[in-house]
Design a protein around this motif. Sequence first.
Motif, PDB file in Angstrom:
ATOM      1  N   MET A  83      29.321  54.973  28.085  1.00  0.00           N
ATOM      2  CA  MET A  83      29.491  54.876  29.572  1.00  0.00           C
ATOM      3  C   MET A  83      29.645  53.328  29.793  1.00  0.00           C
ATOM      4  N   GLU A  84      28.582  52.506  29.170  1.00  0.00           N
ATOM      5  CA  GLU A  84      28.642  51.173  29.442  1.00  0.00           C
ATOM      6  C   GLU A  84      30.057  50.384  29.042  1.00  0.00           C
ATOM      7  N   GLN A  85      30.554  50.917  28.022  1.00  0.00           N
ATOM      8  CA  GLN A  85      31.952  50.397  27.658  1.00  0.00           C
ATOM      9  C   GLN A  85      32.907  50.798  28.745  1.00  0.00           C
ATOM     10  N   LEU A  86      32.931  52.059  29.235  1.00  0.00           N
ATOM     11  CA  LEU A  86      34.041  52.644  30.110  1.00  0.00           C
ATOM     12  C   LEU A  86      33.678  51.720  31.456  1.00  0.00           C
ATOM     13  N   GLN A  87      32.311  51.457  32.137  1.00  0.00           N
ATOM     14  CA  GLN A  87      32.118  50.480  32.925  1.00  0.00           C
ATOM     15  C   GLN A  87      32.667  49.235  32.866  1.00  0.00           C
ATOM     16  N   MET A  88      32.463  48.735  31.765  1.00  0.00           N
ATOM     17  CA  MET A  88      33.082  47.370  31.573  1.00  0.00           C
ATOM     18  C   MET A  88      34.701  47.327  31.664  1.00  0.00           C
ATOM     19  N   VAL A  89      35.418  48.278  31.077  1.00  0.00           N
ATOM     20  CA  VAL A  89      36.958  48.222  31.294  1.00  0.00           C
ATOM     21  C   VAL A  89      37.047  48.518  32.549  1.00  0.00           C
ATOM     22  N   ASP A  90      36.416  49.332  33.445  1.00  0.00           N
ATOM     23  CA  ASP A  90      36.885  49.774  34.657  1.00  0.00           C
ATOM     24  C   ASP A  90      36.532  48.463  35.807  1.00  0.00           C
ATOM     25  N   PHE A  91      35.667  47.488  35.218  1.00  0.00           N
ATOM     26  CA  PHE A  91      35.364  46.363  36.027  1.00  0.00           C
ATOM     27  C   PHE A  91      36.604  45.481  35.862  1.00  0.00           C
ATOM     28  N   ALA A  92      36.716  45.517  34.599  1.00  0.00           N
ATOM     29  CA  ALA A  92      37.896  44.399  34.483  1.00  0.00           C
ATOM     30  C   ALA A  92      39.230  44.882  34.777  1.00  0.00           C
ATOM     31  N   LEU A  93      39.495  46.155  34.935  1.00  0.00           N
ATOM     32  CA  LEU A  93      40.683  46.740  35.705  1.00  0.00           C
ATOM     33  C   LEU A  93      40.846  46.555  37.167  1.00  0.00           C
ATOM     34  N   VAL A  94      39.577  46.582  37.781  1.00  0.00           N
ATOM     35  CA  VAL A  94      39.630  46.090  39.274  1.00  0.00           C
ATOM     36  C   VAL A  94      39.759  44.924  39.518  1.00  0.00           C
ATOM     37  N   GLU A  95      39.270  43.938  38.481  1.00  0.00           N
ATOM     38  CA  GLU A  95      39.475  42.677  38.794  1.00  0.00           C
ATOM     39  C   GLU A  95      41.221  42.119  38.278  1.00  0.00           C
ATOM     40  N   LEU A  96      41.730  42.656  37.428  1.00  0.00           N
ATOM     41  CA  LEU A  96      43.019  42.312  37.119  1.00  0.00           C
ATOM     42  C   LEU A  96      43.886  43.027  38.239  1.00  0.00           C
ATOM     43  N   THR A  97      43.406  44.134  38.749  1.00  0.00           N
ATOM     44  CA  THR A  97      44.386  44.773  40.071  1.00  0.00           C
ATOM     45  C   THR A  97      44.268  43.740  41.160  1.00  0.00           C
ATOM     46  N   LEU A  98      43.171  43.104  41.372  1.00  0.00           N
ATOM     47  CA  LEU A  98      43.121  42.281  42.286  1.00  0.00           C
ATOM     48  C   LEU A  98      43.948  40.969  41.974  1.00  0.00           C
ATOM     49  N   TYR A  99      43.803  40.351  40.878  1.00  0.00           N
ATOM     50  CA  TYR A  99      44.509  39.338  40.358  1.00  0.00           C
ATOM     51  C   TYR A  99      46.000  39.555  40.653  1.00  0.00           C
ATOM     52  N   LEU A 100      46.514  40.863  40.154  1.00  0.00           N
ATOM     53  CA  LEU A 100      48.026  41.207  40.103  1.00  0.00           C
ATOM     54  C   LEU A 100      48.502  41.442  41.575  1.00  0.00           C
ATOM     55  N   ASP A 101      47.579  41.693  42.553  1.00  0.00           N
ATOM     56  CA  ASP A 101      48.002  41.773  43.858  1.00  0.00           C
ATOM     57  C   ASP A 101      48.580  40.450  44.310  1.00  0.00           C
ATOM     58  N   THR A 102      48.260  39.438  43.886  1.00  0.00           N
ATOM     59  CA  THR A 102      48.504  38.064  44.449  1.00  0.00           C
ATOM     60  C   THR A 102      49.238  37.229  43.429  1.00  0.00           C
ATOM     61  N   HIS A 103      49.477  37.867  42.236  1.00  0.00           N
ATOM     62  CA  HIS A 103      50.303  37.203  40.833  1.00  0.00           C
ATOM     63  C   HIS A 103      51.154  38.167  40.162  1.00  0.00           C
ATOM     64  N   PRO A 104      51.733  39.066  40.885  1.00  0.00           N
ATOM     65  CA  PRO A 104      52.589  39.924  40.157  1.00  0.00           C
ATOM     66  C   PRO A 104      53.578  39.828  39.196  1.00  0.00           C
ATOM     67  N   ALA A 105      53.954  38.602  38.944  1.00  0.00           N
ATOM     68  CA  ALA A 105      54.794  38.298  38.025  1.00  0.00           C
ATOM     69  C   ALA A 105      54.178  37.689  36.718  1.00  0.00           C
ATOM     70  N   ASP A 106      52.966  37.588  36.777  1.00  0.00           N
ATOM     71  CA  ASP A 106      52.003  37.080  35.716  1.00  0.00           C
ATOM     72  C   ASP A 106      52.268  38.182  34.416  1.00  0.00           C
ATOM     73  N   MET A 107      53.223  37.944  33.407  1.00  0.00           N
ATOM     74  CA  MET A 107      53.282  39.078  32.433  1.00  0.00           C
ATOM     75  C   MET A 107      52.155  39.214  31.318  1.00  0.00           C
ATOM     76  N   GLN A 108      51.428  38.218  31.115  1.00  0.00           N
ATOM     77  CA  GLN A 108      50.244  38.359  30.489  1.00  0.00           C
ATOM     78  C   GLN A 108      49.219  39.080  30.970  1.00  0.00           C
ATOM     79  N   ALA A 109      48.987  38.894  32.283  1.00  0.00           N
ATOM     80  CA  ALA A 109      48.043  39.776  33.018  1.00  0.00           C
ATOM     81  C   ALA A 109      48.663  41.259  33.088  1.00  0.00           C
ATOM     82  N   VAL A 110      49.720  41.666  33.331  1.00  0.00           N
ATOM     83  CA  VAL A 110      50.165  42.951  33.297  1.00  0.00           C
ATOM     84  C   VAL A 110      50.050  43.505  31.951  1.00  0.00           C
ATOM     85  N   GLN A 111      50.222  42.847  30.842  1.00  0.00           N
ATOM     86  CA  GLN A 111      49.910  43.268  29.363  1.00  0.00           C
ATOM     87  C   GLN A 111      48.603  43.507  29.265  1.00  0.00           C
ATOM     88  N   GLN A 112      47.977  42.836  29.723  1.00  0.00           N
ATOM     89  CA  GLN A 112      46.218  42.842  29.629  1.00  0.00           C
ATOM     90  C   GLN A 112      45.867  44.111  30.378  1.00  0.00           C
TER      91      GLN A 112
END
Length: 75
Positions: free
Chosen positions: A1-30
Amino acid sequence: MEQLQMVDFALVELTLYLDTHPADMQAVQQFNQLAQKRGQLAHAFEMQYGPLLQFGHSYTKYPWQWIDTPWPWQV
């Protein structure tokens, strides 16, 4: 569950980042790599403890598992 929560947190943060940087290919791949990892972690969790999400996002075994403990937040 802890690993799942860590990945979920990273996905939320990446979603927020990609909302303002949609052309960042490395972030999309991550994001896509973490989304795939999340699916694997969620599947492994559900095989051991039961479904995580309702509304058809998770399968259930017979008999109906939603009343069984432990609940996801109790693991």
